[in-house]
Design an enzyme around this catalytic site. Structure first.
Site, PDB file in Angstrom:
ATOM      1  CE1 TYR A  75      33.332  40.376  41.354  1.00  0.00           C
ATOM      2  CE2 TYR A  75      31.269  40.576  39.575  1.00  0.00           C
ATOM      3  CZ  TYR A  75      33.054  40.507  39.855  1.00  0.00           C
ATOM      4  OH  TYR A  75      33.811  40.332  38.650  1.00  0.00           O
ATOM      5  CG  PHE A 108      41.677  33.276  35.575  1.00  0.00           C
ATOM      6  CD1 PHE A 108      42.370  32.513  34.563  1.00  0.00           C
ATOM      7  CD2 PHE A 108      40.476  33.727  35.198  1.00  0.00           C
ATOM      8  CE1 PHE A 108      42.044  32.542  33.309  1.00  0.00           C
ATOM      9  CE2 PHE A 108      40.081  33.898  33.851  1.00  0.00           C
ATOM     10  CZ  PHE A 108      40.954  33.190  32.846  1.00  0.00           C
ATOM     11  CE  LYS A 133      35.314  43.750  40.896  1.00  0.00           C
ATOM     12  NZ  LYS A 133      36.551  43.819  40.316  1.00  0.00           N
ATOM     13  CE  LYS A 185      44.982  63.133  47.525  1.00  0.00           C
ATOM     14  NZ  LYS A 185      44.579  63.348  48.844  1.00  0.00           N
ATOM     15  CG  LEU A 224      43.317  42.383  37.768  1.00  0.00           C
ATOM     16  CD1 LEU A 224      43.849  43.845  37.352  1.00  0.00           C
ATOM     17  CD2 LEU A 224      43.975  41.360  37.195  1.00  0.00           C
ATOM     18  CG  ASP A 265      46.136  37.150  45.689  1.00  0.00           C
ATOM     19  OD1 ASP A 265      46.267  37.271  44.449  1.00  0.00           O
ATOM     20  OD2 ASP A 265      45.560  36.487  46.464  1.00  0.00           O
TER      21      ASP A 265
HETATM   22  P1  NAD Z   1      40.301  35.293  41.048  1.00  0.00           P
HETATM   23  O1  NAD Z   1      39.249  34.995  41.824  1.00  0.00           O
HETATM   24  O2  NAD Z   1      41.006  34.435  40.104  1.00  0.00           O
HETATM   25  O3  NAD Z   1      41.472  36.466  41.450  1.00  0.00           O
HETATM   26  C1  NAD Z   1      41.120  37.334  42.136  1.00  0.00           C
HETATM   27  C2  NAD Z   1      42.371  37.465  42.854  1.00  0.00           C
HETATM   28  O4  NAD Z   1      42.186  38.490  44.083  1.00  0.00           O
HETATM   29  C3  NAD Z   1      42.673  36.190  43.578  1.00  0.00           C
HETATM   30  O5  NAD Z   1      43.952  35.765  43.612  1.00  0.00           O
HETATM   31  C4  NAD Z   1      42.200  36.696  45.272  1.00  0.00           C
HETATM   32  O6  NAD Z   1      43.275  35.868  46.143  1.00  0.00           O
HETATM   33  C5  NAD Z   1      42.551  38.046  45.429  1.00  0.00           C
HETATM   34  N1  NAD Z   1      41.960  38.764  46.247  1.00  0.00           N
HETATM   35  C6  NAD Z   1      40.720  38.722  46.585  1.00  0.00           C
HETATM   36  N2  NAD Z   1      40.240  39.464  47.683  1.00  0.00           N
HETATM   37  C7  NAD Z   1      41.638  40.136  48.216  1.00  0.00           C
HETATM   38  C8  NAD Z   1      41.762  41.077  48.961  1.00  0.00           C
HETATM   39  N3  NAD Z   1      41.093  41.563  49.896  1.00  0.00           N
HETATM   40  N4  NAD Z   1      43.081  41.408  49.168  1.00  0.00           N
HETATM   41  C9  NAD Z   1      43.996  40.945  48.418  1.00  0.00           C
HETATM   42  N5  NAD Z   1      43.652  40.041  47.307  1.00  0.00           N
HETATM   43  C10 NAD Z   1      42.536  39.537  47.111  1.00  0.00           C
HETATM   44  O7  NAD Z   1      39.541  36.064  39.869  1.00  0.00           O
HETATM   45  P2  NAD Z   1      39.914  36.672  38.318  1.00  0.00           P
HETATM   46  O8  NAD Z   1      38.909  36.029  37.306  1.00  0.00           O
HETATM   47  O9  NAD Z   1      41.304  36.837  38.029  1.00  0.00           O
HETATM   48  O10 NAD Z   1      39.499  38.112  38.226  1.00  0.00           O
HETATM   49  C11 NAD Z   1      40.319  39.140  38.608  1.00  0.00           C
HETATM   50  C12 NAD Z   1      39.596  40.693  38.427  1.00  0.00           C
HETATM   51  O11 NAD Z   1      39.004  40.692  37.209  1.00  0.00           O
HETATM   52  C13 NAD Z   1      38.453  40.550  39.671  1.00  0.00           C
HETATM   53  O12 NAD Z   1      38.661  42.037  39.924  1.00  0.00           O
HETATM   54  C14 NAD Z   1      37.347  40.610  38.635  1.00  0.00           C
HETATM   55  O13 NAD Z   1      36.116  40.868  39.581  1.00  0.00           O
HETATM   56  C15 NAD Z   1      37.707  41.190  37.454  1.00  0.00           C
HETATM   57  N6  NAD Z   1      36.578  40.392  36.287  1.00  0.00           N
HETATM   58  C16 NAD Z   1      36.638  39.109  35.987  1.00  0.00           C
HETATM   59  C17 NAD Z   1      36.216  38.434  35.272  1.00  0.00           C
HETATM   60  C18 NAD Z   1      36.536  37.092  34.612  1.00  0.00           C
HETATM   61  O14 NAD Z   1      35.505  36.654  33.938  1.00  0.00           O
HETATM   62  N7  NAD Z   1      37.612  36.347  34.888  1.00  0.00           N
HETATM   63  C19 NAD Z   1      35.025  39.141  34.452  1.00  0.00           C
HETATM   64  C20 NAD Z   1      34.769  40.434  34.972  1.00  0.00           C
HETATM   65  C21 NAD Z   1      35.737  41.291  35.802  1.00  0.00           C
END
Ligand code: NAD
Ligand code: UDP
Length: 317
Positions: free
Chosen positions: A149, A17, A153, A109, A77, A37
């Site tokens: 989670y 997203f 983090k 690095k 991300l 991804d």
């Molecule tokens: P999302 O689930 O839509 O996107 C995460 C992406 O990471 C996905 O495309 C998934 O396929 C990929 N992914 C997961 N595990 C993976 C791996 N081992 N290797 C490669 N790719 C991997 O979530 P999002 O909402 O887009 O969140 C993006 C980032 O922002 C995340 O790190 C999330 O923790 C952080 N975040 C998001 C929010 C929010 O409200 N959307 C809030 C706090 C933090």
């Protein structure tokens, strides 16, 4: 006008997203973007429109394994963000945050790249301090269902700051609060997408607990602007810095707003509150205002309207 060379930028989780919106911005700015991804929660459709661009490349890869690329900047991300997805395979969730951070920091690095971590307001857990500023250490259950989670983090933040202290890496840590917008997964269980999809399908909106718990919702374009500003900030600024919209809404108020915006006749139904669900969440964004000259511009009503428009298409197809 001075022309600067395009930067080579890696976005892990770029098909998700937030990541897909970030890729859009970076590709449009003319940088060379590599999206990595494993499609755990991401979707190729989120970045399909970028595949024909000469400055966009997609690699299917799991960040828990090492990656060898030459890049100038890394946005890390990769990690499922919705509770039902990160709790589905909690061991993999922790691995993604911890091994993923180690691998991406190792890459930074070796290449000398600047690296940004997408951390989260979840590092504050169920907070005793309100609103939350960056000096608050948090109240996190280390052994609960959300711990994979939250603690993953938190450990990633530790790794970022140890690589910074020990290896002088240029790090940036963003603590992201609830973000919403087009391309959220319709079934990912997060509250904004759940309520909108339920309202458009004329199904009851599922309110967990009594609906008095609060969250602050940031529209995705505002967040992406904050992430880009943070990446471009002066080298001495590491964060952690909160990125979120300080507007605070109870889930009951959000349900009302969604029903108004969709014109739905859906009722609401109350369901049990999930374990360790934080009671309140609201960012203090004083640091982001000062250090990044950033504040969100899109208020909930406008953001919901754009998101509803997107989901009308998704739900009707
Ligand atoms: P999302 O689930 O839509 O996107 C995460 C992406 O990471 C996905 O495309 C998934 O396929 C990929 N992914 C997961 N595990 C993976 C791996 N081992 N290797 C490669 N790719 C991997 O979530 P999002 O909402 O887009 O969140 C993006 C980032 O922002 C995340 O790190 C999330 O923790 C952080 N975040 C998001 C929010 C929010 O409200 N959307 C809030 C706090 C933090
Ligand atoms: N929530 C809800 N109904 C839903 C989905 C979520 O009432 O259909 C509540 C959930 O219990 C939490 C809030 O909405 O209090 C935000 O949940 P989400 O999963 O979006 O994010 P997080 O809990 O990680 O902040």
């Amino acid at each position: 006008m001075i022309q600067t060379a395009p930067k080579r930028i890696l976005v892990t989780g770029g098909a998700g997203f937030v990541g897909s919106h970030l890729c859009d911005r970076l590709v449009n700015a003319g940088d060379d973007v590599v999206c990595v991804d494993n499609f755990y929660t991401g979707d190729k459709r989120n970045i399909a429109h970028l595949l024909a661009q000469h400055n966009f490349e997609l690699i299917r890869h799991d960040v828990t394994f090492p990656l060898y690329l030459e890049v100038d900047q890394i946005y890390n991300l990769a990690c499922p963000a919705s509770p039902i997805h990160y709790q589905h395979d909690p061991v993999q969730t922790t691995k993604t945050s911890v091994h993923g951070a180690i691998n991406m920091l190792g890459l930074a690095k070796r290449t000398g790249a600047r690296i940004l971590q997408a951390s989260t307001s979840e590092v504050y857990g169920d907070p005793e301090v309100h609103p939350q500023d960056e000096s608050y250490w948090g109240r996190v259950n280390p052994v609960g269902v959300r711990s994979c989670y939250d603690e993953g983090k938190r450990c990633a933040e530790t790794l970022f700051f140890d690589y910074w202290r020990q290896h002088r890496l240029e790090i940036k840590v963003a603590r992201i609060f609830n973000t919403y917008g087009p391309r959220m997964h319709p079934d990912d269980g997060r509250v904004v997408s759940n309520f909108i999809v339920q309202a458009l399908r004329e199904q009851p909106l599922t309110i967990y607990g009594d609906g008095s718990q609060t969250r602050s919702f940031c529209y995705v374009d505002d967040l992406v602007e904050g992430l880009i500003r943070l990446m471009g900030s002066e080298a001495s600024f590491t964060g952690p810095v909160n990125l979120g919209n300080p507007g605070e809404f109870s889930m009951l108020a959000l349900a009302d707003a969604v029903i108004r915006e969709t014109g739905s006749v859906s009722a609401t139904v109350f369901k049990p509150l999930p374990e360790d669900d934080p009671l309140q969440r609201k960012p203090d964004i004083g640091l982001a205002r000062k250090a990044l000259a950033w504040k969100p511009k899109i208020e909930l009503q406008e953001g919901l309207s754009r998101t509803v428009e997107y989901f009308r298409d998704v739900v009707s197809n």
